[in-house]
Design a protein around this motif. Structure first.
Motif, PDB file in Angstrom:
ATOM      1  N   ASP A  89       0.828  -1.205   0.000  1.00 33.23           N
ATOM      2  CA  ASP A  89       0.000   0.000   0.000  1.00 33.23           C
ATOM      3  C   ASP A  89       0.867   1.261   0.000  1.00 33.23           C
ATOM      4  OD1 ASP A  89      -2.152  -1.688   0.044  1.00 33.23           O
ATOM      5  OD2 ASP A  89      -2.567  -1.431   2.189  1.00 33.23           O
ATOM      6  N   ARG A  90       2.070   1.179   0.577  1.00 36.91           N
ATOM      7  CA  ARG A  90       2.998   2.322   0.549  1.00 36.91           C
ATOM      8  C   ARG A  90       3.467   2.558  -0.886  1.00 36.91           C
ATOM      9  NH1 ARG A  90       9.048   2.752   2.286  1.00 36.91           N
ATOM     10  NH2 ARG A  90       9.276   4.995   2.615  1.00 36.91           N
ATOM     11  N   PHE A  91       3.900   1.523  -1.543  1.00 40.83           N
ATOM     12  CA  PHE A  91       4.187   1.531  -2.980  1.00 40.83           C
ATOM     13  C   PHE A  91       4.541   0.112  -3.415  1.00 40.83           C
ATOM     14  CE2 PHE A  91       8.367   2.457  -1.096  1.00 40.83           C
ATOM     15  CZ  PHE A  91       9.210   1.586  -1.773  1.00 40.83           C
ATOM     16  N   GLU A  92       4.235  -0.190  -4.669  1.00 46.40           N
ATOM     17  CA  GLU A  92       4.632  -1.460  -5.252  1.00 46.40           C
ATOM     18  C   GLU A  92       6.098  -1.351  -5.662  1.00 46.40           C
ATOM     19  OE1 GLU A  92       2.447  -4.581  -8.224  1.00 46.40           O
ATOM     20  OE2 GLU A  92       2.551  -2.496  -8.878  1.00 46.40           O
ATOM     21  N   ALA A 132      10.094  -0.912  -9.525  1.00 46.48           N
ATOM     22  CA  ALA A 132      11.492  -1.139  -9.160  1.00 46.48           C
ATOM     23  C   ALA A 132      12.343  -1.166 -10.416  1.00 46.48           C
ATOM     24  CB  ALA A 132      11.648  -2.452  -8.395  1.00 46.48           C
ATOM     25  N   ALA A 133      13.215  -0.175 -10.595  1.00 44.35           N
ATOM     26  CA  ALA A 133      14.088  -0.147 -11.763  1.00 44.35           C
ATOM     27  C   ALA A 133      15.056  -1.321 -11.711  1.00 44.35           C
ATOM     28  CB  ALA A 133      14.857   1.166 -11.819  1.00 44.35           C
ATOM     29  N   LEU A 134      15.324  -1.907 -12.883  1.00 38.01           N
ATOM     30  CA  LEU A 134      16.240  -3.041 -12.972  1.00 38.01           C
ATOM     31  C   LEU A 134      17.405  -2.663 -13.878  1.00 38.01           C
ATOM     32  CD1 LEU A 134      16.780  -6.001 -12.187  1.00 38.01           C
ATOM     33  CD2 LEU A 134      15.641  -6.659 -14.303  1.00 38.01           C
ATOM     34  N   ILE A 135      18.616  -2.708 -13.306  1.00 41.01           N
ATOM     35  CA  ILE A 135      19.852  -2.329 -14.013  1.00 41.01           C
ATOM     36  C   ILE A 135      20.584  -3.594 -14.426  1.00 41.01           C
ATOM     37  CG2 ILE A 135      21.996  -1.010 -13.839  1.00 41.01           C
ATOM     38  CD1 ILE A 135      20.684   0.428 -11.375  1.00 41.01           C
ATOM     39  N   PHE A 136      21.156  -3.584 -15.618  1.00 41.44           N
ATOM     40  CA  PHE A 136      21.969  -4.701 -16.091  1.00 41.44           C
ATOM     41  C   PHE A 136      23.422  -4.250 -16.199  1.00 41.44           C
ATOM     42  CE2 PHE A 136      17.705  -5.643 -17.574  1.00 41.44           C
ATOM     43  CZ  PHE A 136      17.574  -6.993 -17.301  1.00 41.44           C
ATOM     44  N   ARG A 137      24.326  -5.030 -15.617  1.00 41.33           N
ATOM     45  CA  ARG A 137      25.750  -4.698 -15.609  1.00 41.33           C
ATOM     46  C   ARG A 137      26.536  -5.841 -16.247  1.00 41.33           C
ATOM     47  NH1 ARG A 137      27.626  -2.759 -10.027  1.00 41.33           N
ATOM     48  NH2 ARG A 137      26.408  -1.001 -10.815  1.00 41.33           N
ATOM     49  N   GLU A 138      27.368  -5.513 -17.226  1.00 43.11           N
ATOM     50  CA  GLU A 138      28.160  -6.555 -17.892  1.00 43.11           C
ATOM     51  C   GLU A 138      29.363  -6.934 -17.039  1.00 43.11           C
ATOM     52  OE1 GLU A 138      28.685  -7.249 -22.434  1.00 43.11           O
ATOM     53  OE2 GLU A 138      30.190  -5.783 -21.806  1.00 43.11           O
ATOM     54  N   PRO A 167      11.746   8.737  -6.771  1.00 39.97           N
ATOM     55  CA  PRO A 167      11.452   7.785  -5.696  1.00 39.97           C
ATOM     56  C   PRO A 167       9.976   7.827  -5.322  1.00 39.97           C
ATOM     57  CG  PRO A 167      12.581   9.703  -4.817  1.00 39.97           C
ATOM     58  CD  PRO A 167      12.629   9.833  -6.316  1.00 39.97           C
ATOM     59  N   PRO A 168       9.363   6.660  -5.081  1.00 40.14           N
ATOM     60  CA  PRO A 168       7.945   6.632  -4.715  1.00 40.14           C
ATOM     61  C   PRO A 168       7.694   7.148  -3.306  1.00 40.14           C
ATOM     62  CG  PRO A 168       8.883   4.447  -4.547  1.00 40.14           C
ATOM     63  CD  PRO A 168       9.950   5.322  -5.135  1.00 40.14           C
ATOM     64  N   ALA A 169       8.718   7.101  -2.475  1.00 38.83           N
ATOM     65  CA  ALA A 169       8.656   7.554  -1.085  1.00 38.83           C
ATOM     66  C   ALA A 169      10.104   7.646  -0.620  1.00 38.83           C
ATOM     67  CB  ALA A 169       7.872   6.565  -0.224  1.00 38.83           C
ATOM     68  N   VAL A 222      15.781  -0.850 -17.087  1.00 39.17           N
ATOM     69  CA  VAL A 222      14.351  -0.746 -17.344  1.00 39.17           C
ATOM     70  C   VAL A 222      13.764   0.109 -16.227  1.00 39.17           C
ATOM     71  CG1 VAL A 222      12.174  -2.004 -17.563  1.00 39.17           C
ATOM     72  CG2 VAL A 222      14.289  -2.990 -18.498  1.00 39.17           C
ATOM     73  N   PRO A 223      13.105   1.228 -16.569  1.00 38.59           N
ATOM     74  CA  PRO A 223      12.631   2.148 -15.528  1.00 38.59           C
ATOM     75  C   PRO A 223      11.543   1.539 -14.658  1.00 38.59           C
ATOM     76  CG  PRO A 223      11.813   2.800 -17.689  1.00 38.59           C
ATOM     77  CD  PRO A 223      12.811   1.713 -17.927  1.00 38.59           C
ATOM     78  N   ALA A 224      11.423   2.085 -13.457  1.00 41.55           N
ATOM     79  CA  ALA A 224      10.462   1.575 -12.485  1.00 41.55           C
ATOM     80  C   ALA A 224       9.035   1.615 -13.010  1.00 41.55           C
ATOM     81  CB  ALA A 224      10.574   2.371 -11.181  1.00 41.55           C
ATOM     82  N   GLU A 225       8.703   2.653 -13.790  1.00 42.22           N
ATOM     83  CA  GLU A 225       7.331   2.779 -14.279  1.00 42.22           C
ATOM     84  C   GLU A 225       6.945   1.625 -15.195  1.00 42.22           C
ATOM     85  OE1 GLU A 225       7.374   6.552 -16.192  1.00 42.22           O
ATOM     86  OE2 GLU A 225       8.362   5.813 -18.019  1.00 42.22           O
ATOM     87  N   ALA A 226       7.937   0.951 -15.778  1.00 42.24           N
ATOM     88  CA  ALA A 226       7.670  -0.188 -16.651  1.00 42.24           C
ATOM     89  C   ALA A 226       7.952  -1.512 -15.961  1.00 42.24           C
ATOM     90  CB  ALA A 226       8.511  -0.084 -17.921  1.00 42.24           C
TER      91      ALA A 226
END
Length: 307
Positions: free
Chosen positions: A114-117, A300-306, A252-254, A292-296
């Motif tokens: 409820d605070r944020f997904e 929660a944004a997901l970062i990929f690191r090689e 940030p959502p909160a 991939v941004p949090a809105e999509a």
């Protein structure tokens, strides 16, 4: 002397709809099995009903990303049709205690949702969880002591119980923070470690905090880890202004909030092609890494690191 906290054990992504979450993570290129949800009979001779929390994992070599959602008793809305219902066998004399604990966990998950997904759980992996508990106590960090729970695991030889030993740190406003014993190598063969995106390791969690609280939060996490915070991870601390620099377009959502996590992959080009094929938006971090941004990505944004 080996450190009693080695790396990340898992992050927990709290979602509203498990069906959407599983579909999203599969589009992100992870192998995600159907979720499991516990079930108990509400009364004698009644059929077991799902309740508590449903969860599943994207398993990596030494850690994982957990997808979890609270489940109202008897209600399966938001769960995929192939969700695995796991009836719990609980002696009558311990049933009230088990019910109260599961209900408390479900209520906590509901409050976070409820605070944020998004990300609300950060657990560190330890080769010596008892030693970590003693060190944290000596440093004045409150925690609930080391607990042991059994996790049912399906193996080629039938269901077995994997023992998980962990502690939860008191009073972290950003969510559930704690320490878990290293994954048991005896059960490693039961985990699916091959992903279309090639993900191999969970290497970073990003925590965004209010500007004036950054020094105190840094001190707190340095106590947890027993070492200075560094650019090598496993935690990156930043303020709202820093966040827009590192992850352009992210808000940030909160505050405070875990806003992103980073997975290590061997082939960034492969990841970019997969994300484009699956219609997911991709931005660039300040370090030139795709995310991939949090809105999509359900908050929660997901970062990929090689690597």
């Amino acid at each position: 002397m080996p450190r009693d906290i080695a790396h990340l054990h898992h992050v927990g992504h709290v979602v509203s709809d498990m069906t959407r979450a599983v579909e999203l993570y599969r589009r992100l290129g992870f192998h995600v099995p159907p979720p499991s949800v516990p079930a108990l009979a509400p009364r004698e001779a009644a059929a077991p009903e799902p309740f508590g929390a449903a969860n599943t994992h994207a398993d990596l070599a030494r850690n994982f990303i957990e997808l979890v959602t609270p489940v109202e008793p008897g209600i399966t809305k938001g769960l995929p049709p192939d969700a695995r219902i796991v009836p719990l066998q609980v002696p009558a004399d311990t049933l009230p205690l088990v019910l109260s604990r599961i209900e408390a966990t479900s209520a906590q998950l509901s409050g976070w949702r409820d605070r944020f997904e998004g990300l609300h759980i950060l657990m560190f992996s330890s080769p010596d969880v008892d030693g970590a508990a003693d060190r944290l106590t000596a440093a004045g960090v409150g925690h609930g002591g080391v607990n042991t729970v059994g996790r049912p695991v399906e193996t080629p030889n039938g269901m077995r119980t994997e023992l998980v030993r962990y502690l939860e740190i008191d009073g972290a406003p950003e969510g559930r923070v704690g320490v878990v014993a290293h994954l048991d190598p005896e059960f490693q063969h039961t985990r699916h470690l091959e992903h279309p995106n090639g993900a191999q390791d969970l290497v970073e969690a990003v925590l965004c905090v209010p500007e004036g609280q950054l020094p105190l939060v840094r001190e707190r996490y340095e106590q947890y880890l027993d070492r200075p915070i560094s650019t090598e991870g496993p935690v990156t601390l930043l303020t709202r202004a820093d966040l827009s620099d590192l992850l352009p377009g992210e808000v940030p959502p909160a505050l405070p909030a875990f806003v992103a996590c980073t997975v290590a992959v061997p082939d960034i080009a492969r990841v970019r092609a997969l994300l484009a094929e699956n219609g997911l938006p991709v931005r660039e971090t300040a370090r030139g890494e795709p995310f991939v941004p949090a809105e999509a990505a359900l908050g929660a944004a997901l970062i990929f690191r090689e690597i």
